[in-house]
Design an enzyme around this catalytic site. Structure first.
Site, PDB file in Angstrom:
ATOM      1  N   GLU A  51     -15.810 -25.278  14.930  1.00  0.00           N
ATOM      2  CA  GLU A  51     -15.583 -24.725  16.265  1.00  0.00           C
ATOM      3  C   GLU A  51     -15.521 -25.827  17.319  1.00  0.00           C
ATOM      4  OE1 GLU A  51     -18.507 -21.567  16.606  1.00  0.00           O
ATOM      5  OE2 GLU A  51     -17.146 -20.215  15.552  1.00  0.00           O
ATOM      6  N   GLY A  82     -10.451 -15.907   9.266  1.00  0.00           N
ATOM      7  CA  GLY A  82     -11.337 -14.911   9.880  1.00  0.00           C
ATOM      8  C   GLY A  82     -11.472 -15.146  11.369  1.00  0.00           C
ATOM      9  N   PHE A  83     -11.875 -16.365  11.716  1.00  0.00           N
ATOM     10  CA  PHE A  83     -11.995 -16.796  13.121  1.00  0.00           C
ATOM     11  C   PHE A  83     -12.942 -15.916  13.927  1.00  0.00           C
ATOM     12  CE2 PHE A  83      -7.469 -17.906  11.924  1.00  0.00           C
ATOM     13  CZ  PHE A  83      -7.743 -19.226  11.651  1.00  0.00           C
ATOM     14  N   ILE A 136     -13.795 -19.268   4.297  1.00  0.00           N
ATOM     15  CA  ILE A 136     -12.744 -18.576   5.055  1.00  0.00           C
ATOM     16  C   ILE A 136     -11.517 -19.468   5.262  1.00  0.00           C
ATOM     17  CG2 ILE A 136     -14.399 -17.011   6.122  1.00  0.00           C
ATOM     18  CD1 ILE A 136     -14.357 -18.623   8.655  1.00  0.00           C
ATOM     19  N   LEU A 140     -19.448 -33.987   5.697  1.00  0.00           N
ATOM     20  CA  LEU A 140     -19.663 -33.779   4.262  1.00  0.00           C
ATOM     21  C   LEU A 140     -18.403 -34.069   3.459  1.00  0.00           C
ATOM     22  CD1 LEU A 140     -21.769 -30.513   4.601  1.00  0.00           C
ATOM     23  CD2 LEU A 140     -22.599 -32.851   4.204  1.00  0.00           C
ATOM     24  N   ASN A 141     -17.264 -33.779   4.054  1.00  0.00           N
ATOM     25  CA  ASN A 141     -15.991 -34.067   3.402  1.00  0.00           C
ATOM     26  C   ASN A 141     -14.967 -34.348   4.504  1.00  0.00           C
ATOM     27  OD1 ASN A 141     -13.352 -33.825   2.343  1.00  0.00           O
ATOM     28  ND2 ASN A 141     -14.058 -32.506   0.689  1.00  0.00           N
ATOM     29  N   LYS A 148     -11.976 -34.929   4.558  1.00  0.00           N
ATOM     30  CA  LYS A 148     -10.650 -34.313   4.450  1.00  0.00           C
ATOM     31  C   LYS A 148     -10.687 -32.854   4.919  1.00  0.00           C
ATOM     32  CE  LYS A 148      -6.739 -34.406   1.319  1.00  0.00           C
ATOM     33  NZ  LYS A 148      -6.269 -34.897   0.015  1.00  0.00           N
ATOM     34  N   LYS A 184     -23.888 -31.331  10.629  1.00  0.00           N
ATOM     35  CA  LYS A 184     -23.792 -30.221  11.581  1.00  0.00           C
ATOM     36  C   LYS A 184     -22.514 -29.458  11.226  1.00  0.00           C
ATOM     37  CE  LYS A 184     -26.314 -32.655  15.192  1.00  0.00           C
ATOM     38  NZ  LYS A 184     -26.140 -33.420  16.434  1.00  0.00           N
TER      39      LYS A 184
HETATM   40 MO1  MOS Z   1     -17.114 -17.451  14.422  1.00  0.00          MO
HETATM   41  S1  MOS Z   1     -16.170 -16.795  16.071  1.00  0.00           S
HETATM   42  O1  MOS Z   1     -18.769 -17.071  14.754  1.00  0.00           O
HETATM   43  O2  MOS Z   1     -16.470 -16.772  13.059  1.00  0.00           O
END
Ligand code: MOS
Length: 736
Positions: A696, A245-246, A472, A621-622, A624, A692
């Protein structure tokens, strides 16, 4: 559950399941090709018709006339929906009324029709028979040309204020003994995710179901309802698997709305996928920026003035790329200013793409820091460390909840062999290659958002989680399963996770790297409620019952967890919501990116040789799936540095390279060995998970680290991304 005081010890801290590098629980579905993606819902939709979207062939103007006669008569055609017969579309929160254009055209490839036919090929063939006469208008397509008259945008939730100032920037900059004033540019970029935007719409009476590919189910549900003018409760969105999605799938786009309109017209399910060439111009993209950065410092390297201005453009009523935001928080300095300006452009809509704001902002800022360090004769890591801050530089009473940027940089320097870097650029030669190293800081905020989940316990002791949260490609299924398993004291294979359905409780959705922390916190809240209900059914005191090994223990009694559901399934639902800890503390994630690049001394070809990221982002949390997020983001950052650019035809106003042949992204051969280190960290101020996000953070700073490595290799500074060889070949040092 309200989270308004720092987390104490809780069941997640056991780390029997959470924090382990577990394989993805959805992995087998993905690798066997059986994960049901939106366009392939043959399992639930029978006899669909196919919609083919027609995009406008002008960027600005109007449709003078449209002739559908031949198309309507073509074999297999069932209906053609245009603005003339679709009825008025509601605005929605995300420009949805514009998802079907006409007669006014606002950008190139804005949808003007969907042709619905028995087969995809018939729909496509008929679409080519539609005759449109356009009255072309004059558009604005060149950011540089309109930049100087661009006004400040209105303040926004994510963007903040257009202008910020602390102290006296102008005076401090003028007085600084060492200063830099440089301008950088970043181009328009496309999300270019693997799975195109795709939807199947199905009406049952006045109830609409859309199988789609969407990051934010609840936003989408609301927008579909508003766009079509139907009650929210009549809309269901289903999006369990998403092929990337990005940020391009944060909102419903033309595929979903046109599938719904097409299905209504033909009284049959209709499936619509945007073709690859439509994606660049029909959907959103990351807008180009022009950024001016000024830094003033004392001779010993203390920043006294830092200023960052950014210009970007969007369609009328749109928003800016918030490229200055990290500069408000990343480095100390008493005198500061930022300014954001927004030009009107008639290019396709600009919007979020992975780390909107910070990704292009750091591409500029972190070159500027490198340039400034060189002017000062300092190592760029030492310059960053000298100007680190543990408090919000604009409001010194506000501390960061955690800030280990210095440790990220020091750890990275040690692991990467930074001491082998030659400060003088262009001084390492290996055969035909000029070799250099670059570094950049990574920074991205941690956003807290309400998120709900429902959990069910059956008599076999199976725990089923339901939430409209999406995966996603990030690993959400897995970290949610880990959270439920940890909290309920069961192994991972006793948890079933169901995501991406608007019939489930409303989650935070996937965006802004807030998904992992908030969605698992919501699941944790629901599981704590389920524990209470289960303990009560078993006649235990909920506060001292222990949940482990699929048993519930209290005192010397121990019973199988499933026994709690003997009298029937137990269902618990809750959400996480937050007090003001994110106002009391600045919550951010940090990292350091290290890159070694080699540049062919004769041809200018750039090869990235090694990459390392060191991240501090709360509890991982993971490890990997988190590592996968970061290495993927590093690939994307490399693309941003060296390849990615939507090329604008400034005469006609569209992105020319609207396919994966012309829009270049890195392939495996472009990416060398990558390493990721996560600092051991928990952030009890962030959430009960003490986590957290990293999705990104991983892209933030990568572009500049590559650029700085290229500079260190060659001594040639390129300030306009992407760094393609045409921009520096004639400046390469002379070689024998
Ligand atoms: Mo992100 S750019 O808020 O999917």
């Amino acid at each position: 559950m309200k989270f308004d005081t720092p987390a104490g010890t809780n069941p997640i801290d056991q780390l029997k399941v959470v924090g382990r590098p577990t394989d993805r629980i959805d992995g087998p579905l993905k690798t066997t090709g059986t994960a049901p993606y939106a366009y392939e819902r043959h399992d639930v939709v029978q006899n669909p018709a196919y919609g083919y979207v027609v995009g406008a062939a002008i960027a600005k103007g109007r449709i003078a006339s449209i002739d559908l006669a031949d198309a309507k008569a073509a074999p297999g055609v069932l209906a053609i929906v245009t603005a003339e017969n679709a009825g008025t579309l509601g605005k929605g929160n995300f420009n949805t009324a514009k998802l079907l254009g006409g007669p006014e055209i606002e950008h190139y490839h804005q949808a003007i029709a969907v042709v619905v036919a028995e087969t995809f090929e018939q729909a496509r063939a008929a679409a080519s028979l539609i005759k449109v006469d356009y009255a072309r208008g004059k558009g604005r397509f060149d950011l540089a040309a309109v930049k100087d008259s661009a006004p400040p945008p209105p303040p926004s939730e994510f963007g903040g204020k257009p202008d910020t100032a602390v102290g006296d920037f102008a005076a401090a900059f003028a007085a600084a003994p060492v200063k830099l004033d440089a301008t950088y540019t970043t181009p328009d970029q496309s999300h270019a995710m693997m799975e195109p935007h795709a939807s199947i719409a199905l009406w049952e009476g006045d109830k609409l179901t859309i199988y789609t590919s969407n990051q934010m189910i609840n936003w989408g549900k609301g927008d579909v309802a508003k766009t079509l003018g139907i009650p929210r409760e009549n809309v269901r969105l289903v999006s369990p698997y998403i092929g990337g999605g990005f940020g391009g799938k944060l909102f419903v786009r033309a595929d979903a709305v046109l599938a719904a309109l097409g299905a209504k017209a033909v009284r049959r399910p209709v499936k619509v996928a945007l073709t690859r060439p439509l994606m660049a111009n029909n959907t959103t993209h990351r807008p180009a920026t022009i950024q001016r950065i000024r830094i003033g410092a004392t001779r010993d390297g203390k920043i006294t003035a830092i200023g960052h201005e950014s210009w970007s453009g969007d369609l009328p009523g749109g928003g800016p790329e918030t490229a200055v935001n990290q500069t408000r928080l990343l480095y100390a300095g008493a005198n500061r200013m930022t300014a954001t300006r927004l030009a009107v452009l008639d290019l396709p809509e600009g919007n979020a793409l992975r780390a909107p704001g910070e990704a292009p902002g750091l591409m500029a800022l972190e070159i500027a820091i490198d340039e400034m360090a060189e002017k000062l004769g300092m190592d760029p890591i030492e310059f960053r460390i000298l100007n680190d801050t543990q408090v919000d530089p604009e409001q010194p009473s506000r501390r960061f909840s955690q800030r280990r940027l210095v440790e990220c940089l020091r750890t990275g320097a040690e692991r990467f062999g930074w001491n082998r870097r030659q400060a003088k650029p262009g001084s390492v030669r290996e055969g035909r290659w000029l070799v250099g190293m670059g570094v950049a800081a990574a920074f991205r905020n941690n956003l807290l958002t309400k998120s709900a989940a429902r959990v069910r316990l059956d008599r076999q002791g199976m725990v089923t989680v339901e939430t409209d949260m999406t995966d996603i490609g990030t690993g959400t299924y897995t970290i949610i399963a880990q959270t439920a398993a940890e909290t309920m004291g069961v192994p991972l294979d006793k948890v079933v996770v169901r995501l991406g359905d608007s019939d489930f409780p409303v989650s935070c959705g996937s965006g802004g790297q807030w998904g992992a922390n908030n969605s698992t916190s919501g699941v944790y809240a629901a599981c704590m409620k389920l524990r209470e209900a289960a303990a009560q059914r078993l006649g235990f005191n909920a506060t001292d019952a222990a949940f482990a090994d699929s048993q519930v223990r209290s005192g010397n009694r121990s019973v199988p967890l499933g026994d709690a559901a003997r009298g029937g399934e137990i269902v618990a639902e809750d959400f996480i919501e937050y007090g003001d800890l994110d106002k009391q503390y600045q919550q951010s994630t940090f990292g350091g990116h290290f890159v070694e690049a080699a540049v062919d001394a004769y041809t200018g070809e750039i090869r990235v040789r090694r990459m390392l990221a060191v991240c501090a982002a709360g509890r991982i949390l993971n490890p990997k799936s988190a590592r996968s997020q970061v290495i993927g983001a590093m690939v994307m950052g490399t693309g941003a540095a060296l390849m990615e650019e939507l090329a604008i035809d400034k005469r006609f106003g569209f992105f020319v390279n609207h396919d994966l042949a012309g829009y270049e992204v890195p392939v495996h051969a472009d990416i060398p060995h990558q390493e990721v280190i996560f600092l051991e960290e928990t952030d009890p101020i962030s959430s009960p998970m003490k986590a957290k996000g990293v999705g990104e953070l991983g892209i933030c700073g990568v572009g500049a680290a590559v650029a700085n490595a290229v500079y260190n290799a060659t001594g040639v500074r390129v300030r306009d991304y992407p760094i393609t060889l045409d921009k520096f070949l004639d400046r390469l040092p002379a070689v024998a």
